[in-house]
Design an enzyme around this catalytic site. Structure first.
Site, PDB file in Angstrom:
ATOM      1  N   CYS A 119       3.138  -6.739  -1.989  1.00 12.32           N
ATOM      2  CA  CYS A 119       2.593  -8.075  -2.198  1.00 12.32           C
ATOM      3  C   CYS A 119       2.416  -8.333  -3.695  1.00 12.32           C
ATOM      4  O   CYS A 119       2.070  -7.418  -4.444  1.00 12.32           O
ATOM      5  CB  CYS A 119       1.250  -8.171  -1.485  1.00 12.32           C
ATOM      6  SG  CYS A 119       0.853  -9.827  -0.968  1.00 12.32           S
ATOM      7  N   GLY A 134       6.639 -13.597   5.522  1.00 13.16           N
ATOM      8  CA  GLY A 134       5.502 -13.974   4.683  1.00 13.16           C
ATOM      9  C   GLY A 134       4.178 -13.438   5.188  1.00 13.16           C
ATOM     10  O   GLY A 134       3.140 -14.100   5.036  1.00 13.16           O
ATOM     11  N   ASN A 183      10.418  -0.125   1.576  1.00  6.88           N
ATOM     12  CA  ASN A 183      10.285  -1.470   2.102  1.00  6.88           C
ATOM     13  C   ASN A 183      11.650  -2.158   1.973  1.00  6.88           C
ATOM     14  O   ASN A 183      12.592  -1.559   1.455  1.00  6.88           O
ATOM     15  CB  ASN A 183       9.224  -2.222   1.286  1.00  6.88           C
ATOM     16  CG  ASN A 183       8.495  -3.238   2.144  1.00  6.88           C
ATOM     17  OD1 ASN A 183       9.106  -3.852   3.017  1.00  6.88           O
ATOM     18  ND2 ASN A 183       7.215  -3.422   1.900  1.00  6.88           N
ATOM     19  N   GLY A 242      18.105  -3.263   8.107  1.00 10.98           N
ATOM     20  CA  GLY A 242      19.250  -3.009   8.975  1.00 10.98           C
ATOM     21  C   GLY A 242      20.195  -1.991   8.356  1.00 10.98           C
ATOM     22  O   GLY A 242      19.988  -1.545   7.221  1.00 10.98           O
ATOM     23  N   GLY A 279      17.311   1.126   7.609  1.00  7.17           N
ATOM     24  CA  GLY A 279      18.686   1.111   8.094  1.00  7.17           C
ATOM     25  C   GLY A 279      19.064   2.150   9.122  1.00  7.17           C
ATOM     26  O   GLY A 279      20.230   2.226   9.514  1.00  7.17           O
TER      27      GLY A 279
END
Lengths: 241, 326
Positions: free
Chosen positions: B152, B92, B213, B238, B265
């Site tokens: 956002c 957050g 992202n 990941g 990743g």
């Protein structure tokens, strides 16, 4: 990371195992500090796993681990000679330099950091009372080992061994200048209510274990605090659990 | 003794030649990075107050944790949960806010010394972005670029993220470009329309794309009978994300010639090379680092070895290589 060699893996009771790792050098962990253990090279389980030090002697690090999920199951299958990558010691440990009379509360697997703490307190000549709490008789471990370090009182939730109840039922008859606790959240809340100045060791899911990701936070009097970096040992009056 | 000295000198000589042959230095804006590996924002916090000190200083560049106009406490824990070969996070954007950030900046700068820094900002309105960019100009000379975290929600568009609206993203870039002179990075969501986004933002003065992202996702705690994360949903990162990010970088490369920071990743030298071949000029090393803190050394060593073994002189020779004849 540090390449350690597995020295031994031993079952303890029905739910835990002890793993000894040779780190080749003395890493001098402080009681309450933890290490991140890398489970395998497969990226799954993805997170390294944090374990507080159960005991340490020269190059040897000892961890008491409860078999709960895939990560701990895989670790329990390690054998002597395996190479295990670890990071640590990490986090803030217990502070006990000026303590003369100590009270230790340990619930379930929360006994892990308390054993190493008790050993270090004993080394400093501290008088120790240890309150151990377990779910039932099947889960009681290390009563005798703690008894070598101080006076021990055992509680089980169902009363199947020693006193029925939880560690917070222990009747305080002495004054202590150091109170330390590790265990499940309800137990720690009870300790918080009884001892404003207790040092409590918290548990959380750690992604990085390095204070970077802000994932393991706990509410504190000054906003969210990182369990892995600002803790895992906190002053009971500073955290809202 | 003579033989030992000879072996030592010969080894040293070979090592020197090896290093010289496999130079990973790469230009970003007007500065050379020691290597093309960049810390994505958030992964290592502010860098100086974490237990990865030694490792992160070896990065080619460091993107600081995203700053917002005001202090943000972040989301309710639990904030991370494991997934198969990855993780979800819902931190957050916890950060101290731009004022405090700028006060902390000298400490951050001192800590990183030679590692170039990228500042990352995010706002809830277009004006927030403009305001933040203006504030960051106070330390512009100490930065190599400014990243726009467009993930956002835009409060003026009913909470839809900036990155899912080309129009909103254009507006942000247009305003920021007017106040920010150095390199401008647009960080894109995997849910973006890469074709439109690539073409439009390039013409609004974006110099570098950062793709991607995290991907939105959820997990559930079956014993508590509720979502695992306090915020219910989070972003997947990941190794599980790698195929998605490779496809995004590939698509983006088809529509833009601008440099791309490929993120998502990367967990090995091989996967980093894939990312370069898909079209990335720089590669983000993110959450896979949590699984393997030796990752950066392994990736740097592995990529150098690959370049030598394949008679390639530098990173530039593998960037977008898979696009030839495709």
């Amino acid at each position: 990371m540090i390449d350690t060699t597995v020295v031994s893996v031993k079952r303890v009771g029905n739910f835990h195992f002890l793993i000894d790792l040779d780190a080749k050098v003395n890493l001098n962990p402080i009681p309450g500090q933890f290490f991140m253990l890398k489970i395998n090279d497969l990226n799954d389980p993805f997170f390294m796993r944090p374990f507080s030090v159960f005991d340490a002697d020269k190059n040897i690090l000892r961890f008491l681990i409860e078999i709960k999920g895939n990560g701990t199951k895989t670790l329990s299958r390690s054998t002597a000679g395996d190479i295990l990558k670890v990071r640590g010691p990490l986090g803030n440990g217990f502070q006990f330099d000026n303590v003369k009379k100590a009270l230790l509360y340990a619930g379930g697997t929360g006994i892990a950091p308390m054993f190493y703490l008790a050993k270090n307190l004993k080394k400093n000549g501290v008088e120790i009372d240890v309150i151990l709490g377990f779910r039932n008789k099947d889960r009681v471990i290390y009563e005798d080992s703690f008894a070598e370090l101080g006076e021990v009182f055992v509680y089980t939730d169902d009363g199947s061994y020693r006193e029925k109840g939880n560690v917070a039922d222990f009747v305080l008859k002495k004054e202590y200048d150091g109170v330390f606790a590790c265990g499940p959240v309800p137990m720690l809340k009870a300790i918080q209510r009884r001892h404003k100045n207790a040092q409590i060791s918290l548990e959380s899911v750690f992604a990085c274990g390095a204070g970077a990701c802000m994932g393991c936070v706990v509410k504190s009097v000054s906003g969210y605090a990182r369990v892995c970096k600002d803790g895992p040992v906190f002053s009971a009056k500073d955290v809202i659990i | 003794m003579g033989l030992l000295s000879f072996i030592f000198i010969a080894n040293f000589f070979c090592f020197f030649i090896w290093c010289a042959m496999s130079n990973l230095r790469i230009k970003l804006d007007k500065k050379f990075l020691e290597n093309p590996f960049i810390a994505p924002s958030g992964v290592f916090g502010l860098g100086y107050d974490v237990s990865f000190d030694y490792e992160i200083k070896k990065l080619g560049a460091f993107t600081m944790k995203t700053a917002t106009t005001k202090k943000r406490d972040g989301n309710v824990p639990p904030r991370t949960v494991e997934t198969p070969a990855g993780m979800l996070n819902s931190i957050g954007l916890q950060n101290p806010g731009i004022d405090e950030y700028l006060k902390l900046f000298p400490t951050i700068k001192k800590f990183f010394s030679k590692c170039p820094l990228i500042f990352s900002i995010s706002g809830e309105t277009v004006d927030d972005f403009e305001y933040l960019a203006k504030r960051v100009t106070e330390i512009e000379s100490d930065l190599i670029a400014l990243e726009l975290n467009l993930s956002c929600p835009n409060l003026r568009s009913g909470g839809v993220t900036f990155s899912s609206s080309v129009k909103d993203s254009i507006e942000v870039c247009k305003k920021v470009r007017k106040v920010w002179g150095k390199s401008l990075i647009a960080k894109l969501s995997p849910l973006s329309d890469f074709k439109e986004m690539g073409i439009s933002l390039e013409s609004e003065g974006v110099n570098i794309f950062c793709a991607i992202n995290t991907l939105p996702g959820m997990r559930f705690d079956i014993y508590k009978r509720k979502p695992s994360l306090g915020n219910f949903h989070g972003g997947l990162s990941g190794p599980a994300l790698l195929p998605v990010s490779l496809k995004c970088v590939w698509d983006l490369r088809k529509v833009t010639k601008l440099p791309i920071i490929g993120v998502g990743g990367v967990y090995s030298a091989e996967s980093a090379i894939e990312m370069f071949m898909a079209g990335a000029n720089y590669v983000g090393i993110g959450s896979a680092y949590y699984n393997n803190p030796d990752l950066l050394d392994e990736v740097i060593g592995g990529v150098k070895k690959f370049l030598i073994e394949n008679d390639l002189k530098g990173i530039d020779e593998i960037v977008s290589l898979a696009h030839k004849d495709a």
